[in-house]
Design a protein around this motif. Structure first.
Motif, PDB file in Angstrom:
ATOM      1  N   LYS A 211      44.495  44.730  38.214  1.00  0.00           N
ATOM      2  CA  LYS A 211      45.664  44.688  39.100  1.00  0.00           C
ATOM      3  C   LYS A 211      45.344  43.942  40.389  1.00  0.00           C
ATOM      4  O   LYS A 211      44.195  43.940  40.841  1.00  0.00           O
ATOM      5  CB  LYS A 211      46.135  46.115  39.390  1.00  0.00           C
ATOM      6  N   ARG A 212      46.360  43.345  40.955  1.00  0.00           N
ATOM      7  CA  ARG A 212      46.179  42.600  42.203  1.00  0.00           C
ATOM      8  C   ARG A 212      46.007  43.565  43.369  1.00  0.00           C
ATOM      9  O   ARG A 212      46.755  44.544  43.483  1.00  0.00           O
ATOM     10  CB  ARG A 212      47.408  41.717  42.436  1.00  0.00           C
ATOM     11  N   GLY A 213      45.071  43.296  44.232  1.00  0.00           N
ATOM     12  CA  GLY A 213      44.832  44.133  45.400  1.00  0.00           C
ATOM     13  C   GLY A 213      46.029  44.163  46.333  1.00  0.00           C
ATOM     14  O   GLY A 213      46.822  43.223  46.362  1.00  0.00           O
ATOM     15  N   LEU A 214      46.133  45.238  47.106  1.00  0.00           N
ATOM     16  CA  LEU A 214      47.295  45.455  47.971  1.00  0.00           C
ATOM     17  C   LEU A 214      47.580  44.268  48.886  1.00  0.00           C
ATOM     18  O   LEU A 214      48.733  43.953  49.164  1.00  0.00           O
ATOM     19  CB  LEU A 214      47.061  46.687  48.861  1.00  0.00           C
ATOM     20  N   SER A 215      46.541  43.647  49.388  1.00  0.00           N
ATOM     21  CA  SER A 215      46.725  42.509  50.303  1.00  0.00           C
ATOM     22  C   SER A 215      45.836  41.348  49.895  1.00  0.00           C
ATOM     23  O   SER A 215      45.242  40.685  50.740  1.00  0.00           O
ATOM     24  CB  SER A 215      46.396  42.915  51.737  1.00  0.00           C
ATOM     25  N   SER A 216      45.742  41.120  48.601  1.00  0.00           N
ATOM     26  CA  SER A 216      44.833  40.077  48.128  1.00  0.00           C
ATOM     27  C   SER A 216      45.556  38.787  47.814  1.00  0.00           C
ATOM     28  O   SER A 216      46.667  38.803  47.279  1.00  0.00           O
ATOM     29  CB  SER A 216      44.111  40.548  46.864  1.00  0.00           C
ATOM     30  N   THR A 217      44.902  37.696  48.099  1.00  0.00           N
ATOM     31  CA  THR A 217      45.458  36.394  47.723  1.00  0.00           C
ATOM     32  C   THR A 217      45.188  36.169  46.231  1.00  0.00           C
ATOM     33  O   THR A 217      44.333  36.840  45.635  1.00  0.00           O
ATOM     34  CB  THR A 217      44.784  35.251  48.513  1.00  0.00           C
ATOM     35  N   ILE A 218      45.896  35.200  45.677  1.00  0.00           N
ATOM     36  CA  ILE A 218      45.703  34.875  44.258  1.00  0.00           C
ATOM     37  C   ILE A 218      44.271  34.398  44.024  1.00  0.00           C
ATOM     38  O   ILE A 218      43.642  34.734  43.024  1.00  0.00           O
ATOM     39  CB  ILE A 218      46.758  33.831  43.824  1.00  0.00           C
ATOM     40  N   LYS A 219      43.742  33.674  44.979  1.00  0.00           N
ATOM     41  CA  LYS A 219      42.369  33.176  44.832  1.00  0.00           C
ATOM     42  C   LYS A 219      41.360  34.332  44.803  1.00  0.00           C
ATOM     43  O   LYS A 219      40.453  34.365  43.958  1.00  0.00           O
ATOM     44  CB  LYS A 219      42.061  32.226  45.995  1.00  0.00           C
ATOM     45  N   GLU A 220      41.550  35.301  45.702  1.00  0.00           N
ATOM     46  CA  GLU A 220      40.638  36.454  45.706  1.00  0.00           C
ATOM     47  C   GLU A 220      40.727  37.219  44.386  1.00  0.00           C
ATOM     48  O   GLU A 220      39.728  37.698  43.845  1.00  0.00           O
ATOM     49  CB  GLU A 220      40.995  37.395  46.870  1.00  0.00           C
ATOM     50  N   TRP A 221      41.949  37.318  43.877  1.00  0.00           N
ATOM     51  CA  TRP A 221      42.203  38.029  42.627  1.00  0.00           C
ATOM     52  C   TRP A 221      41.465  37.328  41.464  1.00  0.00           C
ATOM     53  O   TRP A 221      40.794  37.965  40.655  1.00  0.00           O
ATOM     54  CB  TRP A 221      43.715  37.996  42.417  1.00  0.00           C
ATOM     55  N   LEU A 222      41.574  36.005  41.442  1.00  0.00           N
ATOM     56  CA  LEU A 222      40.895  35.261  40.373  1.00  0.00           C
ATOM     57  C   LEU A 222      39.376  35.332  40.517  1.00  0.00           C
ATOM     58  O   LEU A 222      38.654  35.331  39.520  1.00  0.00           O
ATOM     59  CB  LEU A 222      41.382  33.806  40.355  1.00  0.00           C
ATOM     60  N   MET A 223      38.898  35.444  41.752  1.00  0.00           N
ATOM     61  CA  MET A 223      37.446  35.606  41.949  1.00  0.00           C
ATOM     62  C   MET A 223      37.000  36.961  41.389  1.00  0.00           C
ATOM     63  O   MET A 223      35.897  37.083  40.860  1.00  0.00           O
ATOM     64  CB  MET A 223      37.079  35.514  43.430  1.00  0.00           C
ATOM     65  N   SER A 224      37.877  37.960  41.506  1.00  0.00           N
ATOM     66  CA  SER A 224      37.540  39.272  40.945  1.00  0.00           C
ATOM     67  C   SER A 224      37.512  39.215  39.422  1.00  0.00           C
ATOM     68  O   SER A 224      36.649  39.828  38.787  1.00  0.00           O
ATOM     69  CB  SER A 224      38.555  40.320  41.416  1.00  0.00           C
ATOM     70  N   ALA A 225      38.453  38.461  38.836  1.00  0.00           N
ATOM     71  CA  ALA A 225      38.432  38.275  37.371  1.00  0.00           C
ATOM     72  C   ALA A 225      37.131  37.577  36.981  1.00  0.00           C
ATOM     73  O   ALA A 225      36.484  37.933  35.987  1.00  0.00           O
ATOM     74  CB  ALA A 225      39.632  37.445  36.934  1.00  0.00           C
ATOM     75  N   GLU A 226      36.718  36.634  37.815  1.00  0.00           N
ATOM     76  CA  GLU A 226      35.481  35.877  37.550  1.00  0.00           C
ATOM     77  C   GLU A 226      34.264  36.815  37.540  1.00  0.00           C
ATOM     78  O   GLU A 226      33.362  36.634  36.734  1.00  0.00           O
ATOM     79  CB  GLU A 226      35.341  34.784  38.616  1.00  0.00           C
ATOM     80  N   TYR A 227      34.254  37.811  38.441  1.00  0.00           N
ATOM     81  CA  TYR A 227      33.167  38.806  38.451  1.00  0.00           C
ATOM     82  C   TYR A 227      33.026  39.453  37.074  1.00  0.00           C
ATOM     83  O   TYR A 227      31.941  39.597  36.541  1.00  0.00           O
ATOM     84  CB  TYR A 227      33.462  39.908  39.482  1.00  0.00           C
ATOM     85  N   ILE A 228      34.181  39.881  36.514  1.00  0.00           N
ATOM     86  CA  ILE A 228      34.147  40.557  35.215  1.00  0.00           C
ATOM     87  C   ILE A 228      33.663  39.573  34.137  1.00  0.00           C
ATOM     88  O   ILE A 228      32.777  39.875  33.342  1.00  0.00           O
ATOM     89  CB  ILE A 228      35.558  41.086  34.842  1.00  0.00           C
TER      90      ILE A 228
END
Ligand code: PEP
Ligand code: MN
Length: 341
Positions: A211-228
């Motif tokens: 899920k997208r973070g409460l105040s996260s940008t799309i780029k930050e979100w994709l970086m989190s997907a990249e972690y996984i």
């Protein structure tokens, strides 16, 4: 150097040789065997690779091209993989033509209520049962979920309905038990940047709904997907669930423009959760329709047989008959954009 495109003539031996060199530099690899060609995705800090080293890979047998990805996320990027990722979850696909719906209560409350909700959403056409056994609550005094007992109730409901389960993980220590009981592991908005949790979930191969973070940008979100993905788990779906803005008329602001933006940037399936996006029952249906029109690959919707008594998120939970009506109304919308429900 982030992607190594191999030529059609590349032999197993050539591929092994390249991988060995990359590993020698402390880098990891992800080999993707496409229909057209094989690609080696390089994992790790590639900025340390010198130009000479990159040229030597370019000159190696079996290499057609070496590409640098300018985006900070690689495995998740469209540049790395052009075709949409389709994730198969117990025979239900996410990312294909059909738009599956994940429905159920916010929290697992007890076996009877859960199974009754599960049957109702299945009969209305849902493909997955959602429900949290571990709940991330703002107040430490609010209901925190039933924990392992809740997971057992989910397993029971799956047995009764055949619906695969989506449930949230909050702590890496629960991974083993959640892998055992769930079909999709949810990482909630509040944990989108819990990097230890992301890495841990990356070690298993269960599909993950991030899920997208409460105040996260799309780029930050994709970086989190990249972690996984960097840990080997490529089965990641992204779920837009609303972001914080100045607006108070809705619980969050559902960012539907994120859907087409993600479609450009990534090959991963995109899920939309209008329930947490708006926070109010009456607003869920219009935003669910809009989500499909915008290109969502799946929906997540909260449903409760008795929302007034729900232990969490009652105001945004649809009653089963409202859910059933919505499922019918979604059909022509899906058809209009070349999809089906
Ligand atoms: C949920 O799905 O019930 C939930 C807690 O969602 P989010 O993490 O998006 O707030
Ligand atoms: Mn909820």
């Amino acid at each position: 150097m982030d992607i190594i495109v191999l030529s059609h003539e590349a032999a197993e031996e050539d591929i092994r040789h390249i991988i060995k060199r990359l590993e020698g530099w402390g880098l990891g690899v992800h080999v993707s065997q496409g229909t057209e060609r094989t690609i080696i995705g390089v994992i790790g800090d590639t900025s340390k690779v010198t130009e000479e080293e990159e040229d030597s890979i370019r000159a190696a047998a079996g290499v057609e091209n070496v590409v640098r990805i300018l985006k900070p996320f690689k495995l998740a990027s469209r540049e790395f993989k052009k075709e949409n990722t389709v994730i198969d979850v117990c025979g239900v696909t996410v990312g294909g033509r059909r738009v599956p719906v994940m429905a159920g209560p916010c929290a697992v409350e007890n076996e009877t209520v859960l199974t009754s909700i599960a049957k109702k959403v299945r009969d209305a056409g849902a493909s997955f049962l959602r429900g949290g056994a571990y709940k991330p609550r703002t107040s430490p005094y609010a209901f925190q979920g039933l924990g392992p007992e809740g997971l057992k109730h989910l397993a029971h409901a799956r047995e009764k309905t055949g619906l695969p389960i989506v449930t949230e993980i909050m702590d890496p220590r629960d991974l083993e038990v959640i892998v055992e009981y769930s079909d999709i592991i949810q990482i909630g908005a509040r944990n989108m940047q819990n990097f230890r949790l992301l890495l841990e979930v990356g070690t298993c191969r269960k599909p993950v709904l991030l899920k997208r973070g409460l105040s996260s940008t799309i780029k930050e979100w994709l970086m989190s997907a990249e972690y996984i993905m960097s840990r080997g788990n490529q089965n990641v779906m992204l779920c837009e669930r609303g972001i914080r803005t100045f607006e108070t008329a809705t619980r969050n602001t559902l960012d539907l423009s994120a859907v087409p933006v993600l479609k450009q940037l990534t090959h991963l399936p995109v899920v939309v959760d209008p329930s947490h996006g708006v926070g109010k029952r009456d607003l869920v249906a219009p935003m669910a329709k809009a989500a499909i029109a915008a290109g969502a690959d799946a929906l997540m919707i909260e449903v409760h047989t008795n929302p007034e008594e729900a232990m969490s998120d009652g105001e945004q939970s649809l009653k089963p008959e409202q859910f059933e009506k919505l499922m019918q109304e979604l059909k022509p919308v899906a058809e209009a954009v070349g999809r089906e429900i």
